[in-house]
Design an enzyme around this catalytic site. Structure first.
Site, PDB file in Angstrom:
ATOM      1  N   GLU A 177      63.591  90.887  87.366  1.00  0.00           N
ATOM      2  CA  GLU A 177      63.592  92.261  87.875  1.00  0.00           C
ATOM      3  C   GLU A 177      62.160  92.600  88.280  1.00  0.00           C
ATOM      4  O   GLU A 177      61.273  92.671  87.433  1.00  0.00           O
ATOM      5  CB  GLU A 177      64.086  93.222  86.789  1.00  0.00           C
ATOM      6  CG  GLU A 177      64.054  94.680  87.190  1.00  0.00           C
ATOM      7  CD  GLU A 177      64.425  95.612  86.048  1.00  0.00           C
ATOM      8  OE1 GLU A 177      64.134  96.812  86.162  1.00  0.00           O
ATOM      9  OE2 GLU A 177      64.986  95.147  85.030  1.00  0.00           O
TER      10      GLU A 177
ATOM     11  N   ASP B 238      58.977 105.355  83.405  1.00  0.00           N
ATOM     12  CA  ASP B 238      58.177 104.263  82.852  1.00  0.00           C
ATOM     13  C   ASP B 238      57.267 104.731  81.726  1.00  0.00           C
ATOM     14  O   ASP B 238      56.672 105.804  81.794  1.00  0.00           O
ATOM     15  CB  ASP B 238      57.320 103.633  83.961  1.00  0.00           C
ATOM     16  CG  ASP B 238      58.159 102.965  85.027  1.00  0.00           C
ATOM     17  OD1 ASP B 238      59.274 102.528  84.698  1.00  0.00           O
ATOM     18  OD2 ASP B 238      57.718 102.886  86.181  1.00  0.00           O
TER      19      ASP B 238
END
Length: 269
Positions: A53, A64
């Site tokens: 990924e 994130d």
């Protein structure tokens, strides 16, 4: 849609048939440099990671955690552009067999052009997209482009999602459904939420045949635990930290340990 079998689904099915589960490794493109990020992704595949990924650095990474944010900020400071993501996919797929999914927020794709990006990703050998901030209700353009090209489209499912939303995510996803194990941001945790198991059970009831769990997985033991009930375990922050602290050798070492945790799961539980 083109007659194009999902390599991601095929990889997950193969790993299940072998008695284990799929290990999916996340790294941001361009960290610490573009060339090193390509070498790092190759090292993942060479050390047992089944699916890669690749994250495209973005200026507003709402999902994130601090480790990934720091890495993506460095990549942006180095001059990362979206075309570098395509170049990285092409360089990686030329060297390893593992399917490469791109994880990206949706706004950069809109700016690049949805059809143009789909065509360029396909030409580079990419498998599809994971789109954390794009919900199926708003994905008409991506449905059209991914149906035309045969690229996978991975949507997220959260513990807070209603049964109807989970069913919709299962219906429209191709490759797998990304089960978000916690309600927070990414980052390694000492305990992966028990909510992950409940969420995967709900996805199964909604018809999911490939459900992979991410957010907070950092050890071989956690990989083994997750793959006792899910089809794939997604590791991100721990790999990025290993790359940051010890370079590609440390990353490869951690990937190999995590891959060992992904083997022989079903026989062991």
């Amino acid at each position: 849609m083109p007659n194009r079998t999902s390599r991601v689904e095929a990889t997950i099915a193969r790993r299940r048939a072998e008695g284990g589960g799929a290990l999916i490794g996340y790294l941001p493109v361009g960290f610490p440099t573009l060339d090193e990020s390509i070498e790092a992704a190759v090292a993942l595949a060479e050390n047992g990671v089944d699916i890669i990924e690749l994250g495209l650095p973005y200026s507003d990474p709402v999902m994130d955690g601090p480790v990934i944010q720091a890495a993506t900020q460095q990549a942006l400071a180095n001059g990362f552009r979206l075309r570098h993501g395509i170049e990285a996919v092409a360089a990686i797929t030329a060297r390893v067999d593992a399917p490469v999914l791109v994880m990206t927020y949706w706004n950069p794709i809109l700016q690049y052009g949805v059809d143009r990006f789909a065509d360029d990703l396909l030409a580079a050998g990419g498998a599809g997209l994971i789109t954390p901030d794009l919900i199926p209700d708003d994905a008409a353009d991506w449905f059209a482009a991914s149906d035309r090209t045969g690229l996978d489209r991975v949507f997220l499912a959260a513990p807070s999602s209603s049964d109807a939303r989970l069913a919709h995510a299962v219906e429209v996803s191709r490759g797998f459904v990304y089960a978000v194990s916690t309600m927070g941001i990414t980052g390694a945790r000492s305990d992966v939420d028990s909510a992950a198991r409940i969420l995967v059970d709900r996805l199964r009831l909604a018809g999911a045949t490939s459900a992979c769990v991410g957010l907070g997985i950092s050890t071989p033991e956690q990989v083994r635990e997750i793959l006792g009930y899910a089809d794939g375990a997604i590791v991100g922050s721990a790999l990025v930290k290993a790359l940051s602290d010890g370079g590609v050798p440390a990353l490869g070492e951690l990937a190999a340990r995590l891959a060992a945790g992904a083997s022989g799961i079903r026989a062991a539980v």
